[in-house]
Design a protein around this motif. Structure first.
Motif, PDB file in Angstrom:
ATOM      1  N   ARG A 116      -2.123   4.152   7.512  1.00 26.91           N
ATOM      2  CA  ARG A 116      -1.015   3.242   7.774  1.00 26.91           C
ATOM      3  C   ARG A 116      -0.519   2.563   6.492  1.00 26.91           C
ATOM      4  NH1 ARG A 116       0.261   3.415  12.611  1.00 26.91           N
ATOM      5  NH2 ARG A 116       1.806   1.748  12.337  1.00 26.91           N
ATOM      6  N   PRO A 117      -0.020   3.365   5.558  1.00 28.28           N
ATOM      7  CA  PRO A 117       0.524   2.787   4.327  1.00 28.28           C
ATOM      8  C   PRO A 117       1.825   2.036   4.595  1.00 28.28           C
ATOM      9  CG  PRO A 117       1.067   5.108   4.456  1.00 28.28           C
ATOM     10  CD  PRO A 117       0.140   4.829   5.604  1.00 28.28           C
ATOM     11  N   ASP A 118       2.186   1.165   3.671  1.00 26.65           N
ATOM     12  CA  ASP A 118       3.489   0.494   3.782  1.00 26.65           C
ATOM     13  C   ASP A 118       4.623   1.482   3.544  1.00 26.65           C
ATOM     14  OD1 ASP A 118       2.782  -2.314   4.284  1.00 26.65           O
ATOM     15  OD2 ASP A 118       1.847  -2.206   2.311  1.00 26.65           O
ATOM     16  N   PHE A 119       4.422   2.403   2.617  1.00 27.80           N
ATOM     17  CA  PHE A 119       5.396   3.468   2.426  1.00 27.80           C
ATOM     18  C   PHE A 119       4.744   4.648   1.714  1.00 27.80           C
ATOM     19  CE2 PHE A 119       5.945   0.624  -1.191  1.00 27.80           C
ATOM     20  CZ  PHE A 119       6.191   1.436  -2.301  1.00 27.80           C
ATOM     21  N   VAL A 120       5.450   5.787   1.743  1.00 26.08           N
ATOM     22  CA  VAL A 120       4.946   7.044   1.202  1.00 26.08           C
ATOM     23  C   VAL A 120       5.880   7.517   0.095  1.00 26.08           C
ATOM     24  CG1 VAL A 120       4.358   9.444   1.726  1.00 26.08           C
ATOM     25  CG2 VAL A 120       3.990   7.662   3.456  1.00 26.08           C
ATOM     26  N   ARG A 130       0.855  -1.190   0.000  1.00 23.82           N
ATOM     27  CA  ARG A 130       0.000   0.000   0.000  1.00 23.82           C
ATOM     28  C   ARG A 130       0.889   1.238   0.000  1.00 23.82           C
ATOM     29  NH1 ARG A 130      -2.665   0.581   4.471  1.00 23.82           N
ATOM     30  NH2 ARG A 130      -4.696   1.290   3.725  1.00 23.82           N
ATOM     31  N   VAL A 131       0.803   2.017  -1.075  1.00 23.33           N
ATOM     32  CA  VAL A 131       1.661   3.173  -1.284  1.00 23.33           C
ATOM     33  C   VAL A 131       0.806   4.437  -1.252  1.00 23.33           C
ATOM     34  CG1 VAL A 131       3.391   4.232  -2.772  1.00 23.33           C
ATOM     35  CG2 VAL A 131       3.043   1.734  -2.827  1.00 23.33           C
ATOM     36  N   PRO A 184       8.154   4.455   6.238  1.00 25.68           N
ATOM     37  CA  PRO A 184       9.187   4.521   5.205  1.00 25.68           C
ATOM     38  C   PRO A 184       8.709   5.391   4.049  1.00 25.68           C
ATOM     39  CG  PRO A 184       8.832   2.245   5.935  1.00 25.68           C
ATOM     40  CD  PRO A 184       7.739   3.070   6.553  1.00 25.68           C
ATOM     41  N   GLY A 185       9.623   6.093   3.415  1.00 26.42           N
ATOM     42  CA  GLY A 185       9.208   6.969   2.327  1.00 26.42           C
ATOM     43  C   GLY A 185      10.371   7.425   1.475  1.00 26.42           C
ATOM     44  N   ALA A 186      10.027   8.100   0.395  1.00 25.09           N
ATOM     45  CA  ALA A 186      11.014   8.650  -0.529  1.00 25.09           C
ATOM     46  C   ALA A 186      10.414   9.861  -1.207  1.00 25.09           C
ATOM     47  CB  ALA A 186      11.444   7.599  -1.547  1.00 25.09           C
TER      48      ALA A 186
END
Length: 308
Positions: free
Chosen positions: A75-79, A48-49, A106-108
Motif C-alpha cells: 500500500r504505497p502512497d504512489f508508484v 512511501r514510494v 497513484p503512479g507515473a
C-alpha cells in the motif's frame, strides 16, 4: 588422465553450477529493498514510494507476475515505473496484468529502450568492450534498423487508462492526501530520446515536493536535474550490473555512470548542488541473457522523510 583433465573438468563443473544458480535460482529470487531518503521539506508527512523497474517481462513468467501483483499489499502512497517493462513483443498483456493491482494506486512512468524495441541476442562481453572504448547507448533517433518495434502504444494506453501519469519529456503532478508531488520526467537517454530543454527550470514553486524520473542514469541527465535543484532522482536501466563479483561488485553499468553507484541510494553533485540518486537494480533480465549473479532482482520501497 586424472591429473591431466581434473582441473579443466572441475572448472567446467563449477561454471555449469554457477550458470544453473544464476539462471535457475538467483534470477528468480525476487527481493523487496527498503530505503529511507531525507528529502522532504520539514514538517511534511513521510511518503512511501514503490519504484518498479526493468521488469523485462517474457511470456510465461508466472512467478514474477505473482510477485509483482503481491506488492500491492505494501500500500504505497504512489508508484514510479522507471521503464523497460518488456523483453517480449507479446508481453504487454502480462505486464498490465502483473501491474494491475499496483495501478490502483497513484503512479507515473517513463519508458526505456526495451519498451520501444524488441530484444536481440547480444554477447555480454560487448558491455565490457564498450565500457573500455567509452561507448554507451544505441544509435538514437534516426530510425533503428533491423529490430522489432514493440506495440508500446498499447502499454502507454494501459498505464494512462489506469490514471498513471506519462512523464515522457514532460512534467506531471500527483496529489497525495493534499500533498502536491511534482514529477519531472525524460524519455530514455540510452537511445537519445531525452529532451531536457522541454522540462528545464527546476521545481515549481507551487509544488510541495519535486523529483526527477528517468530510465537510464546518464551523467548529462543527472547533471541537469541536480543543477536545476531537484532533491531526488529515480532511475533504473543498470540491472545493478547483473553479473557481479562477490565482495567486489559490478563490472559495468551499461551507461556512463560509475560502478560505485550502479544500484541503490547515492548522491550526485554539480557545483554547489547535491541530489539523492536512487538506481533500481530492476527485477528482470533481457530474455537472451536470463542470468543474475550476486545481484538479485528487486523492487524498492522508498520512504521519503523530512530533511535533517
Amino acid at each position: 588422465m586424472r591429473a591431466r583433465y581434473g582441473v579443466p573438468l572441475s572448472i567446467a563443473a563449477a561454471g555449469a553450477a554457477g550458470l544453473v544458480y544464476s539462471a535457475g535460482f538467483e534470477a528468480r529470487s525476487f527481493r523487496l529493498r527498503r530505503v529511507t531518503v531525507p528529502v522532504l521539506p520539514a514538517g511534511m508527512r513521510p511518503l512511501r514510494v514503490l519504484q518498479v523497474s526493468d521488469i523485462h517481462m517474457v511470456g510465461g513468467q508466472r512467478k514474477k507476475q505473482r510477485w509483482l501483483r503481491s506488492l500491492a499489499g505494501l500500500r504505497p502512497d504512489f508508484v514510479i515505473n522507471t521503464g523497460d517493462n518488456l523483453s517480449d513483443p507479446e508481453g504487454i498483456p502480462e505486464v498490465l496484468d502483473a501491474l494491475g493491482p499496483l495501478m490502483e494506486f497513484p503512479g507515473a512512468y517513463v519508458f526505456g529502450s526495451n519498451d520501444y524495441y524488441g530484444p536481440t541476442p547480444r554477447n555480454p562481453a560487448r558491455y565490457l568492450s564498450e565500457k573500455i572504448q567509452g561507448k554507451h547507448g544505441l544509435n538514437g533517433n534516426p530510425p533503428v534498423v533491423g529490430v522489432v518495434h514493440n506495440r508500446w502504444e498499447d502499454l502507454r494506453d494501459g498505464f494512462d487508462g489506469a490514471g498513471w501519469v506519462n512523464l515522457t519529456n514532460t512534467r506531471g503532478t500527483l496529489k497525495i492526501d493534499g500533498v502536491s508531488v511534482e514529477l519531472t520526467g525524460l524519455d530514455d537517454p540510452h537511445i537519445k530520446r531525452d529532451r531536457y530543454a522541454q522540462v528545464a527550470g527546476g521545481p515549481s514553486e507551487t509544488a510541495d515536493f519535486s523529483m526527477g524520473v528517468v530510465h537510464a542514469p546518464y551523467l548529462r541527465v543527472l547533471d541537469s536535474y541536480t543543477a536545476d535543484g531537484y532533491p531526488l532522482i529515480l532511475a533504473g536501466h543498470t540491472h545493478g550490473g547483473q553479473l557481479c563479483i562477490p565482495f567486489y561488485g559490478a563490472l559495468v553499468t551499461n551507461c556512463d555512470l560509475d560502478t560505485d553507484r550502479v544500484k541503490g541510494l547515492s548522491t550526485h553533485t554539480v557545483d554547489d548542488h547535491t541530489a539523492y540518486l536512487h538506481v533500481s537494480a530492476g527485477c528482470g533480465t533481457n530474455r537472451y541473457t536470463p542470468v543474475r549473479f550476486a545481484c538479485p532482482p528487486e523492487v524498492t520501497l522508498l520512504t521519503l522523510v523530512g530533511q535533517e
